[in-house]
Every structure is written in C-alpha cells, then in structure tokens.
Design an enzyme around this catalytic site. Structure first.
Site, PDB file in Angstrom:
ATOM      1  N   CYS A  35       0.851  -1.182   0.000  1.00 37.11           N
ATOM      2  CA  CYS A  35       0.000   0.000   0.000  1.00 37.11           C
ATOM      3  C   CYS A  35       0.887   1.232   0.000  1.00 37.11           C
ATOM      4  CB  CYS A  35      -0.957   0.002   1.195  1.00 37.11           C
ATOM      5  SG  CYS A  35      -0.139  -0.161   2.803  1.00 37.11           S
ATOM      6  N   HIS A  36       0.284   2.397  -0.165  1.00 35.54           N
ATOM      7  CA  HIS A  36       1.038   3.643  -0.307  1.00 35.54           C
ATOM      8  C   HIS A  36       0.390   4.755   0.509  1.00 35.54           C
ATOM      9  CE1 HIS A  36       2.721   1.761  -3.981  1.00 35.54           C
ATOM     10  NE2 HIS A  36       1.473   1.493  -4.314  1.00 35.54           N
ATOM     11  N   TYR A  47       3.122  11.846 -12.326  1.00 32.92           N
ATOM     12  CA  TYR A  47       1.694  12.057 -12.099  1.00 32.92           C
ATOM     13  C   TYR A  47       1.514  12.859 -10.817  1.00 32.92           C
ATOM     14  CZ  TYR A  47       2.183   8.209  -8.725  1.00 32.92           C
ATOM     15  OH  TYR A  47       2.583   7.409  -7.678  1.00 32.92           O
ATOM     16  N   ARG A  54      12.612  -0.266  -3.741  1.00 35.75           N
ATOM     17  CA  ARG A  54      11.824  -0.609  -4.919  1.00 35.75           C
ATOM     18  C   ARG A  54      12.527  -0.114  -6.177  1.00 35.75           C
ATOM     19  NH1 ARG A  54       5.773   1.381  -6.830  1.00 35.75           N
ATOM     20  NH2 ARG A  54       4.958  -0.667  -7.378  1.00 35.75           N
ATOM     21  N   HIS A  97       2.654  -7.525  -8.221  1.00 38.52           N
ATOM     22  CA  HIS A  97       1.503  -7.781  -9.084  1.00 38.52           C
ATOM     23  C   HIS A  97       1.765  -8.871 -10.118  1.00 38.52           C
ATOM     24  CE1 HIS A  97       1.003  -4.099  -6.995  1.00 38.52           C
ATOM     25  NE2 HIS A  97       1.312  -3.263  -7.956  1.00 38.52           N
ATOM     26  N   ASP A 124      -2.884  -2.412  -2.492  1.00 35.67           N
ATOM     27  CA  ASP A 124      -2.419  -1.364  -3.408  1.00 35.67           C
ATOM     28  C   ASP A 124      -3.142  -0.041  -3.184  1.00 35.67           C
ATOM     29  OD1 ASP A 124      -0.645  -0.392  -5.406  1.00 35.67           O
ATOM     30  OD2 ASP A 124      -2.204  -0.561  -6.920  1.00 35.67           O
ATOM     31  N   ASN A 178      -3.029   5.676 -10.459  1.00 37.13           N
ATOM     32  CA  ASN A 178      -3.005   5.614 -11.925  1.00 37.13           C
ATOM     33  C   ASN A 178      -3.975   4.611 -12.538  1.00 37.13           C
ATOM     34  OD1 ASN A 178      -0.833   7.579 -12.722  1.00 37.13           O
ATOM     35  ND2 ASN A 178       0.377   6.242 -11.387  1.00 37.13           N
TER      36      ASN A 178
END
Length: 302
Positions: A30-31, A47, A122, A179, A254, A259
């Site tokens: 998650c973010h 973005y 990451r 993913h 997630d 996006n």
C-alpha cells in the site's frame, strides 16, 4: 495543486467484506500520498495524485480487519521518503517501509532507514512511470542494502521480463515481484509467457505479490456494486502462483490504487477476491499472515 487529468480518487466508503481476514493479516503493498501541503510531491514526478494520508490508510486497515501494513514508497514522492517514514512511525510497530534510495546513499543513511522500519527498496521498470532505470546504479544500491538483510521490490511488465531476468537474477538480495509481474491476462495462465515468469520465480530467491487484479483485468467484472466474483480473468493466474509457491506469496490492497484509468475498486470487495485465489485455509494463512510476517517481522508472532 491540480491532479493529473482523469485521476481517479480512492473509494471513500468501502463495503464490509464477506470474507473475514484471519487474525494477523498483513497488507503487504500500500502507499501514502502526501498530504501534499505537508509532504510535497517530487518535481520530477510523472503524475500528480489526490492526497491519501496515513490516517486514511489506517482507517481502511482497521475497517478491513488488517493487522499490519507494508508501505511502499510512491513514485510521486521520488526519493524523498518522508511521507512513507512518517506513516511507518505513526503505526507504532505495525508497519514496515519500502524506500527509494539513490546510489550515493551512505551506510549510515541506510542504517537510519533500517532503524525507522525500512526493509527494502523498490526498483521500477514500468517505462510510463519512470525514466530509464540504470542497471549499474541499481546494482550498486542492491550491494549496499544486502548486508542489512533487505530485499528488492521489482515492478515491471511481463513483456519486459526476457530482457531483465538475467539482471534480476544477479542481484544479491531476495526479490519481491509486484503484481505477478503484470501478466497479460488475455493469454492463457498455462501458456508460455506466464510459464517463463514462474520459471524465473522457481530459479531465484523470489516472493510474488498476487495483488492488483483491478490493474491487470481486461474483462472484469470490476469490484463495484456488490460484485463478489470480480476480476474473473485474473483468478487463474493468481491461483496458479498461490498453488505452486504457497510459501512465497504475499497479498496487498495497493491502496490508494494509483493511476487506475477506468474504475476505482471498492476495497471491501477486493478482500472478497482473496478466497477465490487462495482456496484452502492453509493457503490463506500463509498468504495473508505467515509469509509476510516471516519476511517483514521475522521472529515475531502475529
């Protein structure tokens, strides 16, 4: 600040899942975004999202019955890990972090991140989200973090694996694949492209997140309006990974789903996707509790 045109905000009132997550469940992906006034977005970002704060993340965690979270640095924040670290700190031991670091990061800086709960970095190879990922720099980073026992989280698309897998296999750390390597779900789950991914997992020290069906689906149906059988086209892929690698799979929401282009899923219904891909109680326990605890909280009990 103006969001990216067409940006979809996260689902504000998620339903209560039918499936009750087992005690100790970990959301391993998650973010947090901002809030922008407190944690500005990076100038070089691709973005501009909505705000998605730690308090909103924790509210979702508690609503869904999740015990712990792994907060992955968002690309919109670049290498400024402040928002992620703030969220990990606020979770009081119930969160770990995945950071973005630069090749020039010192041992002292990395050890400080480790003390704050970071357990990996990451590397993003999705070309629409980042500029070119220089392999020499990434190799340097991997060598620096290996003594800490960290891992490398890899985000790439299935079509790019053939040109990347040798490089990935040479990295001196465990690997965690976001993913399922973004398979093309219009192709068969028992076809050669996905078989190549599974062979890559089998040959290397790799963990796989069976996450983001909403990002991979082509035909759906979406996790909206009470749909309890969402993303049918993704299920065979995730089920195969869970079956073949039961001790190396992870799950995550997630949230806040950056996006996405055509719909924003109801996170409660995403939880109801889990028993469709992990069909036995043992598979679910490993996916949701045992595996992420072993990777992120070794030696602790859920």
């Amino acid at each position: 600040m103006t969001k990216t045109p067409g940006w979809l905000d996260w689902y504000a009132h998620p339903s209560t899942p039918d499936f009750e997550l087992p005690h100790g469940t970990v959301d391993a992906h998650c973010h947090v975004f901002g809030p922008e006034k407190e944690f500005p977005f990076a100038p070089e970002r691709k973005y501009t999202p909505c705000d998605a704060s730690k308090d909103q993340l924790f509210a979702l965690r508690d609503h869904l019955g999740i015990a712990r979270t792994v907060i992955v640095q968002a690309t919109c924040h670049g290498a400024d890990n402040s928002a992620m670290l703030d969220a990990v700190r606020a979770a009081g031991g119930r969160a770990r972090g995945i950071a973005t670091v630069r090749p020039g990061s010192t041992e002292v800086e990395l050890r400080e991140l480790d003390a704050q709960g970071v357990r990996g970095v990451r590397f993003n190879f999705v070309k629409r989200l980042v500029d070119a990922s220089p392999r020499e720099d990434l190799s340097t980073i991997a060598k620096k973090i290996a003594p800490l026992g960290w891992h490398v989280v890899l985000y790439f698309e299935a079509a790019d694996l053939p040109e990347l897998e040798d490089f990935f296999g040479e990295l001196p750390t465990p690997l965690v694949i976001d993913h399922m390597g973004r398979p093309d779900v219009t192709k068969p789950a028992d076809g050669p492209e996905f078989a190549r991914f599974l062979e890559f997992v089998d040959r290397n020290d790799v963990w796989v997140k069976v996450s983001c069906p909403e990002r991979l689906t082509v035909t759906g149906p979406p996790a909206l309006d009470g749909e309890r059988h969402a993303y049918t086209d993704v299920v065979p892929f995730a089920r195969r990974v869970v079956t073949e690698f039961p001790d190396r799979v992870l799950w995550g929401t997630d949230w806040p789903h950056p996006n996405l282009k055509n719909h924003m899923p109801d996170d409660g219904l995403l939880v109801d996707y889990v028993p469709r891909i992990a069909e036995t109680t043992e598979q679910r326990r490993k996916l949701l509790v045992d595996n992420p605890m072993r990777l992120y909280w070794p030696g602790e009990t859920a």
